[in-house]
Write a protein that holds these residues in place. Sequence first.
Motif, short mmCIF file in Angstrom:
data_model
loop_
_atom_site.label_atom_id
_atom_site.label_comp_id
_atom_site.label_asym_id
_atom_site.label_seq_id
_atom_site.Cartn_x
_atom_site.Cartn_y
_atom_site.Cartn_z
N CYS A 104 -6.98 2.00 32.41
CA CYS A 104 -6.64 2.57 31.19
C CYS A 104 -5.30 3.63 31.41
O CYS A 104 -5.11 4.04 32.63
CB CYS A 104 -7.54 3.27 30.40
SG CYS A 104 -8.26 4.88 31.16
N ASP A 105 -4.44 3.68 30.45
CA ASP A 105 -3.26 4.75 30.78
C ASP A 105 -3.93 6.16 31.25
O ASP A 105 -3.00 6.73 32.06
CB ASP A 105 -2.32 4.88 29.42
CG ASP A 105 -1.38 3.41 29.38
OD1 ASP A 105 -1.29 2.73 30.12
OD2 ASP A 105 -1.33 3.35 28.00
N ARG A 106 -4.73 6.55 30.68
CA ARG A 106 -5.25 7.75 30.94
C ARG A 106 -5.58 8.06 32.38
O ARG A 106 -5.31 9.10 33.12
CB ARG A 106 -6.28 8.49 30.01
CG ARG A 106 -6.63 9.84 30.23
CD ARG A 106 -7.57 10.32 29.02
NE ARG A 106 -7.89 11.81 29.31
CZ ARG A 106 -9.29 12.10 29.10
NH1 ARG A 106 -9.90 11.42 28.57
NH2 ARG A 106 -9.66 13.59 29.43
N ALA A 107 -6.42 7.08 32.70
CA ALA A 107 -6.88 7.00 34.10
C ALA A 107 -5.77 6.88 35.03
O ALA A 107 -5.47 7.49 36.08
CB ALA A 107 -7.90 5.95 34.63
N GLU A 108 -4.69 6.12 34.80
CA GLU A 108 -3.48 5.97 35.77
C GLU A 108 -2.88 7.26 35.86
O GLU A 108 -2.46 7.87 36.80
CB GLU A 108 -2.62 4.88 35.21
CG GLU A 108 -1.49 4.72 35.66
CD GLU A 108 -1.40 4.40 37.39
OE1 GLU A 108 -0.54 4.85 38.17
OE2 GLU A 108 -2.42 3.79 37.55
N GLN A 109 -2.58 8.14 34.76
CA GLN A 109 -1.82 9.39 34.93
C GLN A 109 -2.51 10.39 35.56
O GLN A 109 -1.97 11.44 36.09
CB GLN A 109 -1.46 9.76 33.10
CG GLN A 109 -0.77 8.98 32.70
CD GLN A 109 -0.60 9.03 31.14
OE1 GLN A 109 -1.24 9.93 30.52
NE2 GLN A 109 0.16 8.46 30.50
N ASN A 110 -4.09 10.29 35.44
CA ASN A 110 -4.90 11.50 35.83
C ASN A 110 -5.86 11.02 37.08
O ASN A 110 -6.68 11.74 37.84
CB ASN A 110 -5.76 12.09 34.95
CG ASN A 110 -5.11 12.42 33.95
OD1 ASN A 110 -4.30 13.34 33.91
ND2 ASN A 110 -5.09 12.07 32.65
N CYS A 111 -5.47 9.76 37.63
CA CYS A 111 -6.27 9.31 38.76
C CYS A 111 -6.02 10.02 40.09
O CYS A 111 -4.93 10.33 40.43
CB CYS A 111 -6.07 8.02 39.13
SG CYS A 111 -6.92 7.15 40.28
N PRO A 112 -7.12 10.44 40.83
CA PRO A 112 -7.02 11.37 42.04
C PRO A 112 -6.20 10.30 43.09
O PRO A 112 -6.40 9.08 42.75
CB PRO A 112 -8.30 11.68 42.43
CG PRO A 112 -9.18 10.84 41.44
CD PRO A 112 -8.59 10.26 40.36
N ILE A 113 -5.96 10.94 44.21
CA ILE A 113 -5.20 9.98 45.16
C ILE A 113 -6.49 9.72 46.02
O ILE A 113 -7.31 10.54 46.45
CB ILE A 113 -4.32 11.00 46.28
CG1 ILE A 113 -2.97 11.37 44.91
CG2 ILE A 113 -3.97 10.26 47.43
CD1 ILE A 113 -2.27 10.47 44.58
N PHE A 114 -6.46 8.60 46.23
CA PHE A 114 -7.49 7.64 47.17
C PHE A 114 -6.81 7.85 48.54
O PHE A 114 -6.25 6.61 48.76
CB PHE A 114 -8.31 6.52 46.50
CG PHE A 114 -9.16 6.72 45.53
CD1 PHE A 114 -10.47 6.73 45.91
CD2 PHE A 114 -8.84 7.17 44.10
CE1 PHE A 114 -11.49 7.07 44.80
CE2 PHE A 114 -9.88 7.21 43.19
CZ PHE A 114 -10.78 7.23 43.60
N PRO A 115 -6.94 8.58 49.62
CA PRO A 115 -6.21 8.37 50.85
C PRO A 115 -6.46 7.28 51.55
O PRO A 115 -5.64 7.02 52.17
CB PRO A 115 -6.54 9.64 51.37
CG PRO A 115 -7.74 10.14 51.01
CD PRO A 115 -7.86 9.61 49.48
N HIS A 116 -7.48 6.70 51.10
CA HIS A 116 -7.94 5.34 52.44
C HIS A 116 -7.72 4.01 51.54
O HIS A 116 -8.48 3.25 51.71
CB HIS A 116 -9.39 5.66 52.58
CG HIS A 116 -9.45 6.97 53.51
ND1 HIS A 116 -8.90 7.28 54.64
CD2 HIS A 116 -10.18 8.28 53.29
CE1 HIS A 116 -9.24 8.55 55.10
NE2 HIS A 116 -10.04 8.96 54.34
N ALA A 117 -7.18 4.19 50.35
CA ALA A 117 -6.86 2.95 49.40
C ALA A 117 -5.45 2.16 50.07
O ALA A 117 -4.52 3.11 50.26
CB ALA A 117 -6.67 3.14 48.21
N LEU A 118 -5.66 0.80 50.30
CA LEU A 118 -4.26 0.10 50.76
C LEU A 118 -3.33 0.12 49.67
O LEU A 118 -2.22 0.05 49.84
CB LEU A 118 -4.67 -1.06 51.50
CG LEU A 118 -5.25 -0.90 52.61
CD1 LEU A 118 -5.96 -2.47 53.33
CD2 LEU A 118 -4.69 -0.13 53.85
N TYR A 119 -3.89 -0.22 48.55
CA TYR A 119 -2.93 -0.72 47.39
C TYR A 119 -3.77 -0.16 45.92
O TYR A 119 -4.87 0.04 45.99
CB TYR A 119 -3.07 -2.11 47.01
CG TYR A 119 -2.60 -2.84 48.30
CD1 TYR A 119 -0.96 -3.03 48.65
CD2 TYR A 119 -3.35 -3.78 49.03
CE1 TYR A 119 -0.72 -3.83 49.66
CE2 TYR A 119 -3.00 -4.33 50.42
CZ TYR A 119 -1.55 -4.48 50.38
OH TYR A 119 -1.20 -5.15 51.78
#
Length: 140
Positions: A83-98
């Motif tokens: 969802c757009d709201r999650a995209e805009q407010n998603c925290p950084i997942f430092p251990h995510a590749l993509y």
Amino acid sequence: MTRKQRVLFICTGNTARSQMAQALLEKYAGDKYEVTSAGLEPGTLNPLTVQALEEAGLSTDHLEAKGTTPLLKEHFNYVITVCDRAEQNCPIFPHALYRESWPFEDPAAATGTEEERLAAFRRVRDQIDEQVQSWVASKA
């Protein structure tokens, strides 16, 4: 034995779209992916989500709404917002590749009779189904 790639689906409440994406990816490629979902502000799994998934023959017993915070230190191959709201407010997942974004309308925002609201859940479920199948095919 090859380790499964890990996928995290995120939406605002983890009550509908991310749960649908989780159940559908498990259906199509659960042998290749370890799938979970979470919400920025987790609520309660929407009963219409459960109904729409069960109508499609998908198991919902293991689904539960949960937050993103406990997952921030985990390793994921893919973090996908739905969802757009999650995209805009998603925290950084430092251990995510993509990280990917698949914005879908919120079926929980639908108004009308229960049947009209359920139709919105079915429509979004079917849209997510198409996206998941396309994504799985692109990874083959």
